[in-house]
Design an enzyme around this catalytic site. Structure first.
Site, PDB file in Angstrom:
ATOM      1  N   GLU A 150      17.749 -81.214  38.630  1.00 30.43           N
ATOM      2  CA  GLU A 150      18.210 -80.116  39.496  1.00 30.43           C
ATOM      3  C   GLU A 150      19.497 -79.503  38.940  1.00 30.43           C
ATOM      4  O   GLU A 150      20.469 -79.272  39.672  1.00 30.43           O
ATOM      5  CB  GLU A 150      18.422 -80.614  40.936  1.00 30.43           C
ATOM      6  N   GLN A 159      20.374 -76.655  38.095  1.00 30.66           N
ATOM      7  CA  GLN A 159      20.830 -75.348  38.602  1.00 30.66           C
ATOM      8  C   GLN A 159      21.907 -75.487  39.679  1.00 30.66           C
ATOM      9  O   GLN A 159      22.614 -74.527  39.957  1.00 30.66           O
ATOM     10  CB  GLN A 159      19.644 -74.535  39.134  1.00 30.66           C
ATOM     11  N   CYS A 186       1.626 -62.177  43.135  1.00 31.21           N
ATOM     12  CA  CYS A 186       1.744 -62.573  44.551  1.00 31.21           C
ATOM     13  C   CYS A 186       3.187 -62.787  44.993  1.00 31.21           C
ATOM     14  O   CYS A 186       3.450 -62.929  46.183  1.00 31.21           O
ATOM     15  CB  CYS A 186       0.937 -63.843  44.807  1.00 31.21           C
TER      16      CYS A 186
HETATM   17 ZN    ZN Z   1      -1.026 -65.391  42.789  1.00 32.52          ZN
END
Ligand code: ZN
Length: 181
Positions: free
Chosen positions: A87, A89, A178
């Protein structure tokens, strides 16, 4: 010390749920098999797992140290050959200098972390470490909307802070199509 060995910086990055920690543990377990001293450091901001050890699937235990500042790694790093940071970041830019010093000292540093936040903006410390690394692995997840390969972390809540430690209730992996920033 370690004058004959060359240190390196490796980065394992990718979105949420892409197996970054698993890959980090896999590399450290291989280090243990090679009789190296290995240890994982993580930022104390991440208290999702409180154990002092990370236990891998094949029951190997790796010591895991929670720290607040990157410089604290120096307090433990003397006897360690391979240093994993999970982790990454969550650390500020001082982590870059710490990694350079450790690698220059002959240690193998393996960084795991998110490359970008929920708005798809790079985490600054990770962006620099990616530029400085000898070896980079970018993992993918699976898009929860369409099943394609996913490289984005979609936040599902209204929280607008850059750091929100969470799991599957707060985040979903998404593909470029998406992902809704
Ligand atoms: Zn997608």
């Amino acid at each position: 010390m370690n004058k004959n060995r060359t240190g390196t910086i490796e980065v394992i990055c990718g979105p949420m749920f892409s197996g970054k920690t698993e890959e980090l543990i896999r590399r450290l377990v291989r280090g243990q098999i090679a009789k190296k001293n290995v240890s994982i450091f993580k930022n104390a901001v991440d208290n999702r797992y409180s154990d002092e050890y990370v236990v891998s699937h094949n029951k190997n235990k790796i010591k895991c140290q929670s720290i607040k500042e990157a410089e604290e790694i120096f307090n433990y790093s003397n006897e360690i050959d391979i240093i994993g940071i999970d982790e990454t970041q969550f650390f500020d830019l001082s982590i870059i200098d710490v990694c350079h010093k450790l690698a220059n000292d002959g240690k193998r540093i393996i960084i795991a972390g998110l490359d970008r936040d929920y708005k798809s903006i790079p985490f600054e410390s990770m962006a620099y470490l990616l530029a400085h690394a000898e070896k980079i692995t970018k993992l993918s997840s699976i898009c929860m909307s369409c099943g394609d390969y996913a490289y984005f972390s979609q936040r599902l809540t209204d929280d607008e802070s850059q750091i929100l430690v969470g799991e599957s209730e707060e985040y979903e992996a998404r593909c470029r199509k998406c992902f809704k920033p």
